[in-house]
Design a protein around this motif. Structure first.
Motif, PDB file in Angstrom:
ATOM      1  N   VAL A 131       4.863  -0.623   2.962  1.00  0.00           N
ATOM      2  CA  VAL A 131       3.999   0.761   2.899  1.00  0.00           C
ATOM      3  C   VAL A 131       4.972   0.916   1.841  1.00  0.00           C
ATOM      4  N   ASN A 174      -4.455   2.805   9.474  1.00  0.00           N
ATOM      5  CA  ASN A 174      -5.393   4.505   8.864  1.00  0.00           C
ATOM      6  C   ASN A 174      -4.158   4.823   8.499  1.00  0.00           C
ATOM      7  N   VAL A 192       1.130  -0.925  -0.131  1.00  0.00           N
ATOM      8  CA  VAL A 192       0.212  -0.611  -0.119  1.00  0.00           C
ATOM      9  C   VAL A 192       0.899   1.060   0.038  1.00  0.00           C
ATOM     10  N   GLN A 193       0.415   2.466  -0.691  1.00  0.00           N
ATOM     11  CA  GLN A 193       1.138   3.147  -0.547  1.00  0.00           C
ATOM     12  C   GLN A 193       1.393   3.866   0.753  1.00  0.00           C
ATOM     13  N   GLY A 217      -2.235   4.832   2.943  1.00  0.00           N
ATOM     14  CA  GLY A 217      -3.123   3.988   2.549  1.00  0.00           C
ATOM     15  C   GLY A 217      -3.897   3.511   3.771  1.00  0.00           C
ATOM     16  N   SER A 218      -4.905   2.663   3.778  1.00  0.00           N
ATOM     17  CA  SER A 218      -5.687   2.157   4.304  1.00  0.00           C
ATOM     18  C   SER A 218      -5.063  -0.051   4.381  1.00  0.00           C
ATOM     19  N   LEU A 219      -5.233  -0.732   5.619  1.00  0.00           N
ATOM     20  CA  LEU A 219      -4.807  -1.576   5.487  1.00  0.00           C
ATOM     21  C   LEU A 219      -6.091  -2.130   6.729  1.00  0.00           C
TER      22      LEU A 219
END
Length: 124
Positions: free
Chosen positions: A122, A83, A11-12, A15-17
């Protein structure tokens, strides 16, 4: 208790996961649950934990305000919503279970069960 973590990925930054940890075992609802992470060349680091009742939650200072731990006893699953991710959050994340039910320790030695990790990367 067997723990199966999922939800990691690339994810950049910003961003969120959401990570999930599915547990097997009849007494899941009596366990404290948590997450640790480990980046290459570093020691395992406490991330977050939740008591068996869900009434108490604990976070590392580095993730407070960005990560949220929650649990669903009906699904035998604990979640870690992440987040505003930063490059320094890159690590292998592992879920853990504490048979005492408290889930209030930052020491990895207080947790009785460990699942396999899921990689979170990330990019900046």
């Amino acid at each position: 208790v067997q723990l199966q973590a999922s939800g990691g990925g690339l994810v950049q930054a910003g961003g969120s996961l959401r990570l999930s940890c599915a547990a097997s075992g009849r007494t899941f609802s009596s366990y404290g649950m948590g997450w640790f992470r480990q980046a290459p060349g570093t020691e395992r680091e406490f991330v977050a934990a939740i008591s068996w009742s869900g009434g108490s939650k604990y976070y590392a200072d580095s993730v407070k305000g960005r990560f949220t731990i929650s649990g669903d006893n009906a699904k035998n699953t604990v979640y870690l919503q992440m987040n505003s991710l930063k490059s320094e959050d890159t690590a292998v994340y592992s879920c853990v279970a504490d048979a005492s039910g408290f889930g209030d320790s930052e020491s990895p030695y207080e947790y009785d069960y460990w699942g396999q990790g899921t990689q979170v990367t990330v990019s900046s």
